[in-house]
Scaffold this motif. Structure first.
Motif, PDB file in Angstrom:
ATOM      1  N   PHE A 223      48.551  44.234  47.472  1.00 30.85           N
ATOM      2  CA  PHE A 223      47.666  44.161  48.626  1.00 30.85           C
ATOM      3  C   PHE A 223      48.328  43.432  49.791  1.00 30.85           C
ATOM      4  N   LYS A 224      48.130  43.972  50.997  1.00 29.25           N
ATOM      5  CA  LYS A 224      48.553  43.316  52.230  1.00 29.25           C
ATOM      6  C   LYS A 224      47.559  43.681  53.320  1.00 29.25           C
ATOM      7  N   GLY A 225      46.863  42.680  53.837  1.00 27.70           N
ATOM      8  CA  GLY A 225      45.863  42.945  54.855  1.00 27.70           C
ATOM      9  C   GLY A 225      44.833  43.930  54.350  1.00 27.70           C
ATOM     10  N   SER A 226      44.607  44.997  55.097  1.00 25.41           N
ATOM     11  CA  SER A 226      43.598  45.988  54.715  1.00 25.41           C
ATOM     12  C   SER A 226      44.204  47.161  53.952  1.00 25.41           C
ATOM     13  N   HIS A 227      45.447  47.002  53.447  1.00 23.97           N
ATOM     14  CA  HIS A 227      46.125  48.091  52.745  1.00 23.97           C
ATOM     15  C   HIS A 227      46.533  47.679  51.339  1.00 23.97           C
ATOM     16  N   LEU A 228      46.784  48.694  50.514  1.00 25.64           N
ATOM     17  CA  LEU A 228      47.318  48.445  49.182  1.00 25.64           C
ATOM     18  C   LEU A 228      48.296  49.556  48.815  1.00 25.64           C
ATOM     19  N   TRP A 229      49.179  49.215  47.889  1.00 23.92           N
ATOM     20  CA  TRP A 229      50.082  50.187  47.270  1.00 23.92           C
ATOM     21  C   TRP A 229      49.732  50.257  45.790  1.00 23.92           C
ATOM     22  N   THR A 230      49.710  51.455  45.237  1.00 27.15           N
ATOM     23  CA  THR A 230      49.494  51.634  43.805  1.00 27.15           C
ATOM     24  C   THR A 230      50.824  52.002  43.176  1.00 27.15           C
ATOM     25  N   GLY A 231      51.331  51.140  42.319  1.00 23.89           N
ATOM     26  CA  GLY A 231      52.603  51.405  41.661  1.00 23.89           C
ATOM     27  C   GLY A 231      53.785  50.937  42.486  1.00 23.89           C
ATOM     28  N   TYR A 232      54.966  51.378  42.069  1.00 22.15           N
ATOM     29  CA  TYR A 232      56.216  50.850  42.590  1.00 22.15           C
ATOM     30  C   TYR A 232      56.872  51.772  43.606  1.00 22.15           C
ATOM     31  N   ARG A 233      56.219  52.867  43.917  1.00 24.30           N
ATOM     32  CA  ARG A 233      56.746  53.779  44.921  1.00 24.30           C
ATOM     33  C   ARG A 233      55.582  54.408  45.670  1.00 24.30           C
TER      34      ARG A 233
ATOM     35  N   PHE B 109      53.049  39.590  50.197  1.00 27.54           N
ATOM     36  CA  PHE B 109      51.825  40.186  49.684  1.00 27.54           C
ATOM     37  C   PHE B 109      50.697  39.160  49.609  1.00 27.54           C
ATOM     38  N   ASP B 110      49.473  39.644  49.849  1.00 28.64           N
ATOM     39  CA  ASP B 110      48.297  38.787  49.732  1.00 28.64           C
ATOM     40  C   ASP B 110      47.858  38.631  48.278  1.00 28.64           C
ATOM     41  N   ALA B 111      48.018  39.695  47.496  1.00 29.12           N
ATOM     42  CA  ALA B 111      47.602  39.660  46.089  1.00 29.12           C
ATOM     43  C   ALA B 111      48.301  40.785  45.346  1.00 29.12           C
ATOM     44  N   ILE B 112      48.535  40.566  44.046  1.00 27.63           N
ATOM     45  CA  ILE B 112      49.128  41.576  43.174  1.00 27.63           C
ATOM     46  C   ILE B 112      48.403  41.505  41.837  1.00 27.63           C
ATOM     47  N   THR B 113      47.978  42.643  41.328  1.00 22.94           N
ATOM     48  CA  THR B 113      47.349  42.655  40.005  1.00 22.94           C
ATOM     49  C   THR B 113      47.500  44.029  39.376  1.00 22.94           C
ATOM     50  N   PRO B 114      47.620  44.101  38.047  1.00 19.13           N
ATOM     51  CA  PRO B 114      47.506  45.406  37.374  1.00 19.13           C
ATOM     52  C   PRO B 114      46.036  45.764  37.236  1.00 19.13           C
ATOM     53  N   ASP B 115      45.738  47.067  37.235  1.00 15.68           N
ATOM     54  CA  ASP B 115      44.369  47.462  36.923  1.00 15.68           C
ATOM     55  C   ASP B 115      44.234  47.624  35.418  1.00 15.68           C
ATOM     56  N   GLU B 116      43.084  48.126  34.957  1.00 14.16           N
ATOM     57  CA  GLU B 116      42.833  48.196  33.512  1.00 14.16           C
ATOM     58  C   GLU B 116      43.733  49.194  32.816  1.00 14.16           C
TER      59      GLU B 116
ATOM     60  N   HIS C 113      39.019  30.080  49.216  1.00 16.56           N
ATOM     61  CA  HIS C 113      40.211  30.376  50.022  1.00 16.56           C
ATOM     62  C   HIS C 113      41.490  30.182  49.187  1.00 16.56           C
ATOM     63  N   LEU C 114      41.530  30.898  48.081  1.00 14.10           N
ATOM     64  CA  LEU C 114      42.652  30.782  47.152  1.00 14.10           C
ATOM     65  C   LEU C 114      43.901  31.438  47.714  1.00 14.10           C
ATOM     66  N   ASP C 115      45.054  31.068  47.142  1.00 15.51           N
ATOM     67  CA  ASP C 115      46.318  31.717  47.495  1.00 15.51           C
ATOM     68  C   ASP C 115      46.694  32.815  46.511  1.00 15.51           C
ATOM     69  N   ALA C 116      46.409  32.594  45.216  1.00 17.35           N
ATOM     70  CA  ALA C 116      46.853  33.543  44.188  1.00 17.35           C
ATOM     71  C   ALA C 116      46.104  33.260  42.891  1.00 17.35           C
ATOM     72  N   ALA C 117      46.151  34.229  41.965  1.00 16.90           N
ATOM     73  CA  ALA C 117      45.556  34.066  40.641  1.00 16.90           C
ATOM     74  C   ALA C 117      46.248  35.001  39.671  1.00 16.90           C
TER      75      ALA C 117
ATOM     76  N   VAL D 127      42.432  40.471  50.896  1.00 20.60           N
ATOM     77  CA  VAL D 127      42.271  39.910  49.555  1.00 20.60           C
ATOM     78  C   VAL D 127      43.088  38.634  49.493  1.00 20.60           C
ATOM     79  N   ASP D 128      42.447  37.528  49.148  1.00 22.01           N
ATOM     80  CA  ASP D 128      43.179  36.263  48.995  1.00 22.01           C
ATOM     81  C   ASP D 128      43.944  36.231  47.681  1.00 22.01           C
TER      82      ASP D 128
END
Length: 416
Positions: free
Chosen positions: A41-51, A27-34, A125-129, A73-74
């Protein structure tokens, strides 16, 4: 010419196959929303949740699309800054030398900005946060990862301290979940301490077993949350730190994690000796009591739950009672456990040795599934409804059951 290659005239381009995280993705990035929904996130796609399948990320965050739907998303994180409501729970995304701030999937005015404008001293050009609240870090902070360097940004002072954690894999994404911190690399993750970077336990582990629902993988994610109108729980209890747990069949969930979302786990993940669900649960003096059949299991609640030597013991040995237990509860700052059996409630003094009944009273209700005592009073759960009493005394004196109320999503995490 179009007749010769008519397929290309009708379909000027083909839609690329959606990425499959169950095939193993870095994955390029992982974060919870509010709201606690986890975004992957991976490339130009994202998954919401675990399924569920991937979606183009610009459908949710259209401004992240930089060139013809190849947005990336970096790094990403959810801000923890309760002293500043304008920032708290906002989601920050980083692309190259730019950053975006969103709330409710809406880009804030003035963004994108250069990273240095909001986070001076943080490289591009970060890797993660990942966010790190005060108490878990020394102050409300953000950990920015680039290679083996971790830049610890103090949210209030806007100062940066850089550490090198060469023992930790290079994180392509990172996230905080249920007070723990995870570095993702390849399709694996490693849990680390947010201050020292220390890794304890058997890592790396496969993310597909914990952070998504995949065939032949999983940790309890196949549990489907019931509708509130169909809810039925086995036990509900709150520990000394104010964390609440619900038990239903072979699974349990933390209820006080609105910022992290609700997630189901097998009971055996935390309490491995309790293999077939529970009848009743209560907390007392930093210990959790799980009752199943005529057995009582007592675990220390510090860090990893540890079964106290000599347990399980029988109900008779531990509480001085016998028979099937429907529910049990201990009120805050009290030393009495109230045990419900059929239409009888028994009070047991937990400070006595040996423990024995101090009061036995009839109840106007029967077939109770679970019970909890809190500042809001006593809730007795029965199917999809609950009965509210002000105190154990009012419950003991009651001759007629109060009007039942419907269980809500806020109470046990069901779907309305």
């Amino acid at each position: 010419f179009c007749l010769m290659i008519h397929i290309f005239c009708i379909f000027p381009y083909f839609t690329a196959a959606l990425p499959d995280r169950c095939a193993g993705i870095e994955f390029d990035a992982i974060t919870p929303d509010e709201k606690g929904n986890m975004l992957f996130f991976k490339g130009s796609h994202l998954w919401t949740g675990y399924r569920g399948p991937a979606q183009p990320s610009n459908e949710s965050f259209k401004e992240l699309d930089d060139l013809h739907n190849i947005g990336h998303v970096d790094a990403a994180f959810r801000m923890h800054n309760p002293e500043n409501p304008d920032d708290h729970d906002h989601i920050y995304f980083f692309q190259d030398d730019k950053m975006f701030s969103y709330y409710n999937h809406t880009l804030e005015d003035g963004y994108p900005k250069e990273i240095q404008e909001d986070f001076p001293g943080i490289p591009t050009h970060l890797d993660a946060a990942v966010e790190c609240p005060k108490g878990e870090c020394i102050a409300d902070s953000v950990l920015f990862f680039k290679g083996n360097d971790v830049h610890v940004y103090d949210v209030s002072t806007k100062t940066v301290k850089t550490k090198t954690w060469s023992h930790l894999p290079v994180c392509t994404s990172a996230t905080r979940w249920l007070e723990h911190y995870y570095c993702f690399h390849g399709h694996n993750f490693t849990r680390f301490h947010p201050v020292s970077g220390e890794v304890s336990g058997d890592y790396p582990k496969d993310a597909r077993r914990y952070f998504m629902t995949c065939p032949n993988f999983g940790h309890g994610g196949h549990y489907k949350v019931r509708k509130c109108s169909e809810a039925k729980i086995d036990a509900i209890a709150t520990d000394d730190a104010g964390k609440s747990y619900i038990f239903a069949g072979p699974i349990y969930m933390r209820l006080d994690t609105h910022r992290d979302g609700l997630h189901a786990f097998p009971i055996t993940k935390a309490w491995k000796e309790v293999t077939s669900g529970v009848d009743a649960v209560f907390f007392y003096t930093n210990k959790i009591y799980l009752i199943k059949g005529d057995q009582v299991y007592i675990y220390k609640t510090a860090a990893h739950y540890t079964l106290i030597e000599g347990y399980p013991k029988t109900l008779k040995e531990e509480l001085g009672i016998e028979g099937h237990v429907d529910a049990a509860f201990v009120c805050p700052n009290e030393h009495t456990v109230h045990v419900i059996q059929g239409q009888t409630m028994r009070a047991v003094d937990l400070t006595a040795t040996p423990r024995a009944e101090t009061q036995v009273v009839p109840m106007p209700l029967s077939d109770i599934d679970a019970a909890r005592c809190s500042a809001e009073g006593i809730h007795l759960f029965k199917g999809s409804q609950y009965y509210n009493y002000e105190s154990p005394m009012m419950l003991a004196l009651s001759k007629i059951a109060p009007v039942p109320q419907n269980i809500t999503k806020a109470m046990i995490g069901c779907e309305e």
